[in-house]
Design a protein around this motif. Structure first.
Motif, PDB file in Angstrom:
ATOM      1  N   PRO A  89      20.102 116.796  53.984  1.00  0.00           N
ATOM      2  CA  PRO A  89      19.560 117.145  55.296  1.00  0.00           C
ATOM      3  C   PRO A  89      20.619 117.468  56.347  1.00  0.00           C
ATOM      4  N   PHE A  90      21.888 117.136  56.068  1.00  0.00           N
ATOM      5  CA  PHE A  90      22.953 117.384  57.034  1.00  0.00           C
ATOM      6  C   PHE A  90      24.168 118.018  56.373  1.00  0.00           C
ATOM      7  N   PHE A  91      24.920 118.757  57.174  1.00  0.00           N
ATOM      8  CA  PHE A  91      26.244 119.268  56.829  1.00  0.00           C
ATOM      9  C   PHE A  91      27.221 118.394  57.597  1.00  0.00           C
ATOM     10  N   TYR A  92      28.228 117.850  56.907  1.00  0.00           N
ATOM     11  CA  TYR A  92      29.136 116.874  57.516  1.00  0.00           C
ATOM     12  C   TYR A  92      30.573 117.386  57.588  1.00  0.00           C
ATOM     13  N   PRO A  93      30.953 118.106  58.613  1.00  0.00           N
ATOM     14  CA  PRO A  93      32.378 118.391  58.791  1.00  0.00           C
ATOM     15  C   PRO A  93      33.044 117.158  59.401  1.00  0.00           C
ATOM     16  N   VAL A  94      34.337 116.970  59.143  1.00  0.00           N
ATOM     17  CA  VAL A  94      35.038 115.799  59.651  1.00  0.00           C
ATOM     18  C   VAL A  94      36.095 116.210  60.670  1.00  0.00           C
ATOM     19  N   LEU A  95      36.513 115.239  61.484  1.00  0.00           N
ATOM     20  CA  LEU A  95      37.386 115.537  62.609  1.00  0.00           C
ATOM     21  C   LEU A  95      38.866 115.330  62.344  1.00  0.00           C
ATOM     22  N   ASN A  96      39.221 114.818  61.167  1.00  0.00           N
ATOM     23  CA  ASN A  96      40.658 114.729  60.897  1.00  0.00           C
ATOM     24  C   ASN A  96      40.955 114.974  59.424  1.00  0.00           C
ATOM     25  N   TYR A 126      26.665 118.316  69.175  1.00  0.00           N
ATOM     26  CA  TYR A 126      26.694 117.340  68.082  1.00  0.00           C
ATOM     27  C   TYR A 126      27.566 116.150  68.456  1.00  0.00           C
ATOM     28  N   PRO A 127      26.983 114.972  68.622  1.00  0.00           N
ATOM     29  CA  PRO A 127      27.809 113.805  68.954  1.00  0.00           C
ATOM     30  C   PRO A 127      28.717 113.445  67.778  1.00  0.00           C
ATOM     31  N   VAL A 128      29.911 112.975  68.094  1.00  0.00           N
ATOM     32  CA  VAL A 128      30.835 112.505  67.067  1.00  0.00           C
ATOM     33  C   VAL A 128      30.304 111.186  66.531  1.00  0.00           C
ATOM     34  N   ARG A 129      30.245 111.075  65.210  1.00  0.00           N
ATOM     35  CA  ARG A 129      29.752 109.855  64.566  1.00  0.00           C
ATOM     36  C   ARG A 129      30.916 109.150  63.888  1.00  0.00           C
ATOM     37  N   GLN A 130      30.993 107.859  64.078  1.00  0.00           N
ATOM     38  CA  GLN A 130      32.012 107.060  63.420  1.00  0.00           C
ATOM     39  C   GLN A 130      31.403 106.513  62.139  1.00  0.00           C
ATOM     40  N   ALA A 131      31.931 106.948  60.996  1.00  0.00           N
ATOM     41  CA  ALA A 131      31.338 106.607  59.706  1.00  0.00           C
ATOM     42  C   ALA A 131      32.003 105.414  59.048  1.00  0.00           C
ATOM     43  N   GLY A 132      32.893 104.783  59.735  1.00  0.00           N
ATOM     44  CA  GLY A 132      33.612 103.643  59.167  1.00  0.00           C
ATOM     45  C   GLY A 132      34.699 103.236  60.135  1.00  0.00           C
ATOM     46  N   GLU A 185      38.211 103.502  62.521  1.00  0.00           N
ATOM     47  CA  GLU A 185      38.472 104.192  63.787  1.00  0.00           C
ATOM     48  C   GLU A 185      38.696 105.701  63.625  1.00  0.00           C
ATOM     49  N   THR A 186      39.300 106.122  62.515  1.00  0.00           N
ATOM     50  CA  THR A 186      39.595 107.544  62.316  1.00  0.00           C
ATOM     51  C   THR A 186      38.607 108.237  61.383  1.00  0.00           C
ATOM     52  N   ILE A 187      37.554 107.546  60.998  1.00  0.00           N
ATOM     53  CA  ILE A 187      36.557 108.136  60.094  1.00  0.00           C
ATOM     54  C   ILE A 187      35.442 108.731  60.944  1.00  0.00           C
ATOM     55  N   LEU A 188      35.726 109.944  61.426  1.00  0.00           N
ATOM     56  CA  LEU A 188      34.840 110.607  62.382  1.00  0.00           C
ATOM     57  C   LEU A 188      34.289 111.892  61.786  1.00  0.00           C
ATOM     58  N   GLU A 189      33.001 112.116  62.014  1.00  0.00           N
ATOM     59  CA  GLU A 189      32.355 113.311  61.483  1.00  0.00           C
ATOM     60  C   GLU A 189      31.255 113.785  62.418  1.00  0.00           C
ATOM     61  N   LEU A 190      30.800 115.001  62.166  1.00  0.00           N
ATOM     62  CA  LEU A 190      29.655 115.552  62.880  1.00  0.00           C
ATOM     63  C   LEU A 190      28.508 115.650  61.887  1.00  0.00           C
ATOM     64  N   TRP A 191      27.302 115.476  62.377  1.00  0.00           N
ATOM     65  CA  TRP A 191      26.128 115.625  61.533  1.00  0.00           C
ATOM     66  C   TRP A 191      25.366 116.846  62.028  1.00  0.00           C
ATOM     67  N   VAL A 192      25.488 117.932  61.292  1.00  0.00           N
ATOM     68  CA  VAL A 192      24.830 119.186  61.648  1.00  0.00           C
ATOM     69  C   VAL A 192      23.561 119.288  60.804  1.00  0.00           C
ATOM     70  N   PRO A 193      22.374 119.281  61.429  1.00  0.00           N
ATOM     71  CA  PRO A 193      21.139 119.399  60.649  1.00  0.00           C
ATOM     72  C   PRO A 193      21.146 120.668  59.792  1.00  0.00           C
ATOM     73  N   ALA A 194      20.674 120.549  58.569  1.00  0.00           N
ATOM     74  CA  ALA A 194      20.687 121.671  57.628  1.00  0.00           C
ATOM     75  C   ALA A 194      20.058 122.928  58.219  1.00  0.00           C
ATOM     76  N   GLU A 195      18.996 122.755  58.996  1.00  0.00           N
ATOM     77  CA  GLU A 195      18.310 123.934  59.558  1.00  0.00           C
ATOM     78  C   GLU A 195      19.132 124.625  60.646  1.00  0.00           C
TER      79      GLU A 195
END
Length: 121
Positions: free
Chosen positions: A42-49, A83-89, A91-101
Motif C-alpha cells: 500500500p505504500f512506497f517507502y523512500p528513505v532519508l539517508n 509526506y511527514p517524515v516517519r521514524q521507523a526505528g 534516530e537515523t531510520i527515517l522514511e516517507l510513506w507515499v500511498p501507492a495511489e
C-alpha cells in the motif's frame, strides 16, 4: 541552473533500497520512474539517508532476493512537504510513506534520473 528566467526548484535527495525485480522495472522506465506497487504494497517507502538504505539493501534484499541495490534520486522539496517524515526505528531510520495511489504523481515530481549507487550480492 536556471534557464530562460525560470528559477530552479529546490530538491530533496532520497534513497531507495531495492531488489533485482524492482530495479529492472526502474531501468525499463529509462531511470525516470518507480513502478506501481503490487496489491499487497500500500505504500512506497523512500528513505532519508544513504546508510539506512545500505543496511536494508545489504542485510534484507540480499538475503531475500540474492542481490540488493541502493538508488538515489531527487524530488521537488515543495511536493514532498505533504509526506511527514516517519521514524521507523533508531534516530537515523527515517522514511516517507507515499500511498501507492499517489506514486504516479510522485514520479512526476522527480528531478533528473534515478541513479544506482550501490550493489550488494
Amino acid at each position: 541552473m536556471s534557464r530562460q528566467g525560470t528559477a530552479e526548484k529546490a530538491t530533496t535527495t532520497l534513497w531507495r533500497p531495492t531488489g533485482p525485480k524492482e530495479l529492472e522495472l526502474v531501468r525499463g522506465s529509462g531511470w525516470r520512474a518507480w513502478p506501481a506497487r503490487l496489491p499487497q504494497q500500500p505504500f512506497f517507502y523512500p528513505v532519508l539517508n544513504e546508510d539506512y538504505a545500505i543496511r536494508i539493501a545489504r542485510d534484507w534484499n540480499v538475503k531475500h532476493d540474492g542481490a540488493g541495490y541502493v538508488t538515489r534520486f531527487a524530488v521537488e522539496s515543495a511536493f514532498l512537504a505533504r509526506y511527514p517524515v516517519r521514524q521507523a526505528g533508531g534516530e537515523t531510520i527515517l522514511e516517507l510513506w507515499v500511498p501507492a495511489e499517489e506514486l504516479e504523481e510522485f514520479n512526476a515530481h522527480l528531478v533528473g534520473p534515478i541513479e544506482l549507487v550501490h550493489e550488494f550480492r
